[in-house]
Design an enzyme around this catalytic site. Structure first.
Site, PDB file in Angstrom:
ATOM      1  N   ASP A  11       0.873  -1.171   0.000  1.00 35.28           N
ATOM      2  CA  ASP A  11       0.000   0.000   0.000  1.00 35.28           C
ATOM      3  C   ASP A  11       0.910   1.221   0.000  1.00 35.28           C
ATOM      4  O   ASP A  11       1.716   1.401   0.915  1.00 35.28           O
ATOM      5  CB  ASP A  11      -0.890   0.026   1.246  1.00 35.28           C
ATOM      6  N   ASP A 130     -13.656  -4.100  -2.401  1.00 33.45           N
ATOM      7  CA  ASP A 130     -13.528  -3.899  -0.954  1.00 33.45           C
ATOM      8  C   ASP A 130     -14.903  -4.183  -0.363  1.00 33.45           C
ATOM      9  O   ASP A 130     -15.853  -3.432  -0.599  1.00 33.45           O
ATOM     10  CB  ASP A 130     -13.107  -2.461  -0.636  1.00 33.45           C
TER      11      ASP A 130
END
EC number: 4.3.2.10
Length: 252
Positions: A11, A130
């Site tokens: 990330d 997600d």
């Protein structure tokens, strides 16, 4: 049977690798190119870069990191974050990405999945979901870095992604993200059973058993993890050896 893949996930925000819990509370984990190179040496099957602030802050794509990384890292590289149109996909592929992941833009404009797959090939297109549990056995799709509940059912959206021509699905449980409690296996299995394309399980890995469970119980084709690798708890090699000891086919 195809070998199951282990994919470390980086990330990235402001050019640094970070790791948070449930999508917040970020902790610095280092330089992205250095970390990707380490995973390449450890035998990772792929590396995924997600520019986690790109969509929400409308930040442009981290092309310079990808170019530098592609010169030094020789395993497939998937990049996501800030992908809004087919041209963004092309730019990332030209910079050295092997696959491009899209999330928010695909929800807002599902035709983007079809257009991108048609133009660059479905093997290059990953759609990230997600998902967050809203009731027992029911998960909603969230966008904008996990901030916006679309109200869409995650399983139905996965089927649509498959039908529109994506090459694979990167499925993250927001409930499990960063918790180290293991994948949401019910979610992973529900999506894996609903689609024909490969599913990458993500969110919640705390030990090597969790990685194996994602494959054996979640029926995922690949497993993705971040903090267990970034902070040196395990190497990718150890993860592969553990999975092989459980009878799971991996590339050693």
């Amino acid at each position: 049977m195809l070998a199951k893949r282990i994919i470390p996930c980086l990330d990235v925000t402001a050019g640094r690798v970070v790791k948070g819990t449930n999508f917040v509370g970020l902790r610095d984990a280092g330089d992205p190119i250095e970390i990707a190179r380490r995973y390449n040496e450890q035998g990772a099957d792929e590396v995924t870069f997600l520019d986690i602030t790109a969509s929400s802050d409308q930040r442009d794509i981290i092309l310079h990191i990808i170019e530098a990384c592609a010169e030094q890292v020789f395993i497939p590289l998937t990049v996501g974050g800030g992908v809004r149109k087919v041209e963004d996909v092309r730019r990332l592929l030209n910079a050295g990405a092997d696959k491009v992941s899209m999330n928010t833009a695909a929800v807002q404009n599902p035709d983007l999945i079809f257009d991108a797959s048609s133009k660059v090939g479905s093997q290059c297109i990953v759609v990230a979901i997600d998902a967050k549990q809203v009731a027992p056995g029911q998960w909603h799709v969230f966008t904008h870095g996990g901030r916006n509940d679309t109200g869409m059912d995650a399983i139905e959206w996965a089927k649509k992604i498959d039908a529109l021509g994506a090459g694979e699905i990167l499925l993250t449980s927001m409930d499990r993200d960063g918790t180290k409690n293991g994948f949401d296996l019910a979610l992973t299995r529900a999506v894996s059973d609903a689609v024909k394309i490969p599913v990458i399980a993500s969110g919640g890995v705390g030990n090597l058993q969790h990685l194996a469970d994602g494959v054996t119980e979640g029926r995922a084709d690949a497993v993705l993890a971040a903090s267990i690798f970034h902070f040196g708890e395990y190497t990718v090699r150890q993860a592969k050896e553990y999975m092989a000891s459980r009878g799971i086919e991996v590339r050693l």
